[in-house]
Design a protein around this motif. Structure first.
Motif, short mmCIF file in Angstrom:
data_model
loop_
_atom_site.label_atom_id
_atom_site.label_comp_id
_atom_site.label_asym_id
_atom_site.label_seq_id
_atom_site.Cartn_x
_atom_site.Cartn_y
_atom_site.Cartn_z
N ALA A 50 0.94 -1.22 0.05
CA ALA A 50 0.19 -0.01 0.07
C ALA A 50 0.96 1.25 -0.05
O ALA A 50 0.60 2.07 -0.62
CB ALA A 50 -0.91 0.12 1.26
N ALA A 51 1.84 1.26 0.70
CA ALA A 51 2.80 2.37 0.69
C ALA A 51 3.55 2.52 -0.44
O ALA A 51 3.68 3.77 -1.01
CB ALA A 51 3.93 1.91 1.78
N LEU A 52 3.91 1.49 -1.31
CA LEU A 52 4.40 1.76 -2.47
C LEU A 52 3.60 2.02 -3.72
O LEU A 52 3.90 2.98 -4.19
CB LEU A 52 4.92 0.36 -3.04
N GLN A 53 2.29 1.67 -3.40
CA GLN A 53 1.34 2.12 -4.32
C GLN A 53 1.20 3.84 -4.27
O GLN A 53 1.11 4.61 -5.24
CB GLN A 53 -0.04 1.62 -4.22
N ILE A 54 1.09 4.27 -2.85
CA ILE A 54 0.81 5.69 -2.46
C ILE A 54 2.12 6.60 -3.17
O ILE A 54 1.92 7.45 -3.69
CB ILE A 54 0.88 6.06 -1.15
N ALA A 55 3.52 6.00 -2.86
CA ALA A 55 4.66 6.60 -3.41
C ALA A 55 4.69 6.72 -4.85
O ALA A 55 5.01 7.70 -5.40
CB ALA A 55 5.88 5.89 -2.65
N GLU A 56 4.27 5.52 -5.66
CA GLU A 56 4.16 5.74 -6.99
C GLU A 56 3.33 6.58 -7.61
O GLU A 56 3.56 7.35 -8.49
CB GLU A 56 3.88 4.16 -7.63
N ASN A 57 2.24 6.63 -6.96
CA ASN A 57 1.11 7.65 -7.30
C ASN A 57 1.64 9.20 -7.47
O ASN A 57 1.28 9.89 -8.13
CB ASN A 57 -0.39 7.43 -6.59
#
Length: 127
Positions: A50-57
């Motif tokens: 989830a953190a990776l998705q937030i950073a990628e967004n």
């Protein structure tokens, strides 16, 4: 009539039963410990994703900005599994013709320990 030799062969002694129960109890405790460990690692992986998705967004958002508009920012996102705080920082590099941007996402795991994940990229004013 049963003779004495046949009586000794039949059944289990109390010591054998207690030892067998002890072995089974130790095996069950090991399985419980392993299950707890696997749940913790699964939660860490799920929250890390989830953190990776937030950073990628956020990185994709930065890519859509004009070079001069790239700046630092902060935010917080609440999801069903927790709250994720993110911070975007940047610094000018190569005499100002490029900017290095970093997004750091932090969250608390089930033990209350802070975990973090960071992504960084470089953006040139020529593209």
């Amino acid at each position: 009539m049963i003779n004495k030799q046949q009586q000794q062969i039949c059944g289990f002694s109390l010591v054998e039963v207690v030892v067998a129960m002890l072995v089974v109890a130790i095996a069950i405790l090991g399985l419980v410990k392993m299950q707890i460990f696997l749940e913790q690692k699964s939660e860490y992986a799920r929250m890390g994703l989830a953190a990776l998705q937030i950073a990628e967004n956020d990185m994709q958002y930065v890519q859509s900005l004009a070079f001069a508009s790239i700046s630092g920012a902060t935010g917080s996102i609440s999801r069903s599994d927790g709250t994720y705080d993110w911070v975007r920082t940047y610094k000018a590099v190569m005499s100002g013709s490029a900017k290095q941007t970093q997004v750091t996402v932090t969250w608390s795991d089930r033990q209350g320990e802070k975990q973090s994940l960071a992504l960084s990229t470089m953006r040139s004013k020529f593209n």
